[in-house]
Design an enzyme around this catalytic site. Sequence first.
Site: not given
Ligand code: IPM
Ligand code: MG
Length: 368
Positions: A142, A249, A225, A192, A253
Amino acid sequence: MPNPSLLILAGDGIGPEVMAEVKRIIDWFGDKRDLTFDVSEDLVGGCAYDAHGVPLADATMAKAQEVDAVLLGAVGGPQYDNLDFSLKPERGLLRLRKEMDLFANLRPAQCFDALADFSSLKKDVVAGLDIMIVRELTSGVYFGEPRGIHTEDNMRVGINTQRYTEAEIERVARAAFDLARKRSNKVCSMEKANVMESGILWRDVVIEVHQADYADVELSHMYADNGAMQLVRAPKQFDVILTDNLFGDILSDCAAMLTGSLGMLPSASLGLPMANGRPKAMYEPVHGSAPDIAGQGKANPIACILSFAMALRYSFDEGAEADRLEAAIEKVLADGARTGDLMGPDGGTPLSTTQMGDVIIAALNASL
Ligand code: IPM
Ligand code: MG
């Protein structure tokens, strides 16, 4: 002692709607629990761009550095998609994380019993799930340099750099081990190391920190993975998952969806202790600004309210009050309270954002 201070940055899309419910909860704790916060508000993301031409004004950044905790709603929206990269709403969020040095991002994924049917996975795979992803938040790909898009031999080339120092890995590993000790005492570190040197270093440093100071915690390692696959195959094998910024990240999710709805999941981003002993901290829901439903009163405020519960626990040492708030949410879900995201196609009339706030406050009142 002055009241603890909060800076609310509700942001864009559904951010202001879900944050409105958090403000009612904050007031409730002031009225009923004698827990009064000094609350100020400011802009972040697209709304800050509209007002100031930047996604986070310097004055807002300075305020964020001074308060005891920042509560953030969400940033972004389609009207900002074509802005220059440096002005996009997300840059405001990333600036807060970076300049406050919020290196440890805690993302719990907890499946409430009442919602186990909601997961895309079978109920028995997710019922009772309670895992915590600890994502490194201020480094890695990032932020690594070099980065950018340039031209080589008439061909555009895009570059990002995955870079981690030992110190960056060590401090987030400590955060994960400390947290594991308060939970089921297990850490699984994901990288990884089969492909990336930064992954080899990550694994080495995690092992060193473990041997030096946390040998009592059970430690395992997985390639990220495989970790993703295991998260959907048998998520309950995990307690704390420790991972880098980008893998975190993605994995968070994935873990979020196991619980049925992204609208349920809070997060805490913690940095070093300030002079008053509290960690630098920002709390935000994992979900985004959901422009498709913004302004309609449909959004689920629970993730944002649970983020405030995390603030009570991690910034203000009010674990019992955090428990009270979480129990109130568990109660209303068990009683059948549902916003639209928690409902099937023929599930009846969903609660509005405000109505969900109402029933949570009623449950808080009942807890007294
Ligand atoms: C998160 C989001 C952020 C990230 C974005 C909005 C920059 O996806 O907080 O997971 O990638 O960290
Ligand atoms: Mg995210």
